[in-house]
Design a protein around this motif. Sequence first.
Motif, short mmCIF file in Angstrom:
data_model
loop_
_atom_site.label_atom_id
_atom_site.label_comp_id
_atom_site.label_asym_id
_atom_site.label_seq_id
_atom_site.Cartn_x
_atom_site.Cartn_y
_atom_site.Cartn_z
N SER A 75 16.56 31.52 22.28
CA SER A 75 15.75 31.68 23.49
C SER A 75 14.34 32.15 23.14
O SER A 75 14.16 33.08 22.35
N SER A 76 13.35 31.53 23.76
CA SER A 76 11.97 31.98 23.60
C SER A 76 11.72 33.14 24.55
O SER A 76 12.52 33.42 25.45
N ASP A 77 10.60 33.83 24.37
CA ASP A 77 10.24 34.90 25.30
C ASP A 77 10.10 34.36 26.72
O ASP A 77 10.43 35.06 27.69
N GLU A 78 9.61 33.13 26.85
CA GLU A 78 9.48 32.53 28.18
C GLU A 78 10.86 32.31 28.82
O GLU A 78 11.06 32.58 30.01
N ASP A 79 11.82 31.86 28.01
CA ASP A 79 13.19 31.68 28.52
C ASP A 79 13.77 33.02 28.99
O ASP A 79 14.40 33.11 30.04
N ILE A 80 13.56 34.04 28.16
CA ILE A 80 14.08 35.37 28.50
C ILE A 80 13.42 35.88 29.78
O ILE A 80 14.10 36.43 30.66
N ASN A 82 12.13 34.16 32.26
CA ASN A 82 12.63 33.42 33.42
C ASN A 82 14.02 33.90 33.82
O ASN A 82 14.31 34.08 35.01
N SER A 83 14.88 34.11 32.85
CA SER A 83 16.23 34.59 33.14
C SER A 83 16.21 36.00 33.73
O SER A 83 16.97 36.31 34.65
N ALA A 84 15.33 36.84 33.19
CA ALA A 84 15.24 38.22 33.68
C ALA A 84 14.71 38.26 35.11
O ALA A 84 15.21 39.03 35.95
N LEU A 85 13.72 37.45 35.41
CA LEU A 85 13.18 37.41 36.77
C LEU A 85 14.24 36.96 37.77
O LEU A 85 14.38 37.52 38.86
N LYS A 86 15.03 35.96 37.39
CA LYS A 86 16.11 35.49 38.27
C LYS A 86 17.15 36.58 38.49
O LYS A 86 17.64 36.79 39.60
#
Length: 221
Positions: A75-80, A82-86
């Motif tokens: 996972s990239s920082d961007e993926d992380i 996005n998942s955290a925001l959700k």
Amino acid sequence: MKTNEELQRDVQNAIKWEPQLHAAEIGVTAKDGIVTLMGTVDAYYKKIEAENAAKNVDGVKAVVEEIEVRYSNDSSDEDIANSALKALIYNLAVPHESIQMKVEKGWITLEGQVTWNYQKEAAEKSIRHIKDIKGVTNHIRIKAEIQNEIDKKNIKKALASNWTLHSENIFVRVEGQKVILTGAVSSLYQKNLAEKIVWKTPGIWSVDNQLVVEHKYAISE
């Protein structure tokens, strides 16, 4: 009284009985109430589970955490992010619009301002299970909407109502919207429990937990 060996064994057993942990991954040493956890885990939430299991053992005064999280790096920082925001949005206990987030090399930092401590805790818990995160720093501030004078008597009653605490050894001081706890308890679990009880009081902005853990240890031969 516990020897260092007995405390070490008790912590090892506590970790062993956590269903999400494998005791073989985590080493434990104990000396005069200070427990050190070592080893590697494949998820951040397992690191937290191990720490919490150790803290709940009677006789533990402090936990030194040296567990390393080794993750897949898929996972990239961007993926992380996005998942955290959700995760924050889906948790109804979290006022997500009041929280800001930074992700750097898998480490999440939470900032912002909420009105209750349970909201701050819920925000952090929401993101612990996200894939490939390495850690969480929670800098969310508490600023209660209620600014009435905090009643020290109500706090003392709340502490006394919990049978696991010897509240006669806990002293409460109130300075504005801040509560200060002093005195002694017999375990780290009781110290953390006392603070959680205090946080339920309306109007509190901060808690200064100065409780000392006092536990006698037998001298090992």
